[in-house]
Design an enzyme around this catalytic site. Sequence first.
Site, PDB file in Angstrom:
ATOM      1  N   TYR A  26       0.801  -1.321  -0.104  1.00 14.50           N
ATOM      2  CA  TYR A  26       0.089   0.058   0.163  1.00 14.50           C
ATOM      3  C   TYR A  26       0.949   1.254  -0.134  1.00 14.50           C
ATOM      4  O   TYR A  26       0.228   2.417  -0.023  1.00 14.50           O
ATOM      5  CB  TYR A  26      -1.049  -0.102   1.250  1.00 14.50           C
ATOM      6  CG  TYR A  26      -1.911  -1.236   1.263  1.00 14.50           C
ATOM      7  CD1 TYR A  26      -2.875  -1.479   0.050  1.00 14.50           C
ATOM      8  CD2 TYR A  26      -1.573  -2.444   2.007  1.00 14.50           C
ATOM      9  CE1 TYR A  26      -3.663  -2.449   0.298  1.00 14.50           C
ATOM     10  CE2 TYR A  26      -2.483  -3.309   2.135  1.00 14.50           C
ATOM     11  CZ  TYR A  26      -3.417  -3.368   1.248  1.00 14.50           C
ATOM     12  OH  TYR A  26      -4.068  -4.533   1.252  1.00 14.50           O
ATOM     13  N   HIS A 101      -7.740   1.487  -6.431  1.00 13.94           N
ATOM     14  CA  HIS A 101      -7.028   0.380  -5.517  1.00 13.94           C
ATOM     15  C   HIS A 101      -5.565   0.785  -5.477  1.00 13.94           C
ATOM     16  O   HIS A 101      -5.054   0.882  -6.675  1.00 13.94           O
ATOM     17  CB  HIS A 101      -7.001  -1.140  -5.745  1.00 13.94           C
ATOM     18  CG  HIS A 101      -8.487  -1.493  -5.716  1.00 13.94           C
ATOM     19  ND1 HIS A 101      -9.250  -1.849  -4.580  1.00 13.94           N
ATOM     20  CD2 HIS A 101      -9.666  -1.507  -6.707  1.00 13.94           C
ATOM     21  CE1 HIS A 101     -10.442  -1.933  -4.771  1.00 13.94           C
ATOM     22  NE2 HIS A 101     -10.709  -2.009  -5.850  1.00 13.94           N
TER      23      HIS A 101
END
Length: 148
Positions: A26, A101
């Site tokens: 991430y 995402h």
Amino acid sequence: MSQTAKVLLINGPNLNLLGRREPGHYGHQTLTTIVDELTRNATQAGVTLEHIQSNAEYQLIDAIHATDAQFIIINPAAFTHTSVALRDAILGVAIPFIEVHLSNVHAREPFRHHSYFSDKALGVICGLGAQGYDFALQAAIKHLSDKH
């Protein structure tokens, strides 16, 4: 484009942990940093950016129901693979949206490959980290300006 154009940015569960949760997937930027940059970019383009992050599905649904935004950028996070209710909320308000995402969900565990949102999204951006949000905002601004 009208000065009143508005984009709602929705971030789902666990994204409040960005910067410290699995940075290999991430990245190292915090959600606050990402949202602050997007807000600056939106303001420069004459667009208002509203943001909600919640770990509670119902809060995201309530925000969708209440919004007067003309466009939604959503990172449903884990709700991507589980939430028919969140999908139905977006379809119920008939606001165009882009799904974002941070990680490439297709290069991860098989359960992450299915999205309840992708087939209805104007577009899907994944695997480009925080830059994906900026691409989504640029696309939203273009979409809104093309409509006016």
